[in-house]
Structure formats: C-alpha cells, structure tokens
Scaffold this motif. Structure first.
Motif, short mmCIF file in Angstrom:
data_model
loop_
_atom_site.label_atom_id
_atom_site.label_comp_id
_atom_site.label_asym_id
_atom_site.label_seq_id
_atom_site.Cartn_x
_atom_site.Cartn_y
_atom_site.Cartn_z
N LYS A 6 -5.30 -1.93 58.30
CA LYS A 6 -4.30 -1.35 59.20
C LYS A 6 -5.01 -0.47 60.21
CE LYS A 6 -0.59 -1.43 55.84
NZ LYS A 6 0.36 -0.63 55.10
N GLY A 8 -4.31 2.22 63.88
CA GLY A 8 -3.35 3.02 64.63
C GLY A 8 -2.29 3.66 63.76
N PHE A 9 -1.03 3.61 64.22
CA PHE A 9 0.06 4.23 63.48
C PHE A 9 0.19 3.63 62.08
CE2 PHE A 9 2.28 5.74 67.47
CZ PHE A 9 2.17 7.08 67.14
N SER A 11 -1.97 2.85 60.00
CA SER A 11 -2.92 3.41 59.03
C SER A 11 -2.59 4.86 58.67
CB SER A 11 -4.34 3.34 59.59
OG SER A 11 -4.48 4.22 60.69
N MET A 12 -1.67 5.47 59.38
CA MET A 12 -1.34 6.87 59.15
C MET A 12 -0.28 7.02 58.07
SD MET A 12 -0.95 8.30 62.97
CE MET A 12 -2.13 7.89 64.23
N ARG A 14 3.20 8.40 56.52
CA ARG A 14 4.53 8.50 57.12
C ARG A 14 4.77 9.90 57.72
NH1 ARG A 14 9.83 5.50 55.10
NH2 ARG A 14 8.81 3.62 55.77
N HIS A 17 2.85 10.27 61.01
CA HIS A 17 3.52 9.43 62.00
C HIS A 17 4.76 10.15 62.55
CE1 HIS A 17 4.83 5.06 63.06
NE2 HIS A 17 5.15 5.91 64.00
N ARG A 18 5.57 10.72 61.64
CA ARG A 18 6.77 11.45 62.06
C ARG A 18 6.43 12.66 62.92
NH1 ARG A 18 11.96 10.77 59.34
NH2 ARG A 18 12.49 12.84 60.10
N ILE A 20 3.82 13.11 64.90
CA ILE A 20 3.40 12.67 66.23
C ILE A 20 4.60 12.21 67.04
CG2 ILE A 20 2.07 10.93 67.47
CD1 ILE A 20 0.02 11.10 65.17
N ALA A 21 5.48 11.43 66.43
CA ALA A 21 6.67 10.94 67.12
C ALA A 21 7.57 12.10 67.53
CB ALA A 21 7.43 9.96 66.23
#
Length: 67
Positions: A6, A8-9, A11-12, A14, A17-18, A20-21
C-alpha cells in the motif's frame, strides 16, 4: 507472487488519515471554498443514496455480459 504494498493514504492508519482530511476541511472553510450543505441538498442526496444502496428504482445498472 509478491504482495502489493500500500502507498499514500492507503498505507496510513485510519486516525492519521482522518487528521489529514480534517485539516483540509478546516482550511477550505477558512478560505471560504468549502461546500455548505443546505437541509434540502442533504435530503436529496440521502434519497439518491438510499435508492442505489437498497436496490430501488435508481439502482446502478448491471454491467453488460459478454460471451
């Protein structure tokens, strides 16, 4: 065969990811370019999604079968 790694996102975690979003959403609101849903827009979108997910009249068409 080797397993696909995986990137980018994907591979991160959850949580990361949240985070950053969320920063992107906060920045868009601060800049004034974020979309603000009205109650009517949200209602229409909810109905559309419900029809597709429940297999109602608005369900997604089946892919063409090739022989």
């Amino acid at each position: 065969m080797t397993e696909k790694q995986k990137r980018g996102f994907a591979s991160m975690s959850r949580t990361l990811h949240r985070e950053i979003a969320s920063k992107g959403g906060v920045a868009a609101h601060a800049k004034g370019t974020a979309h603000e849903w009205t109650a009517e827009e949200a209602s229409v979108a909810g109905r559309k999604g419900g029809k597709v997910s429940r297999g109602g009249k608005g369900r997604l068409p089946r892919p063409l079968q090739h022989d």
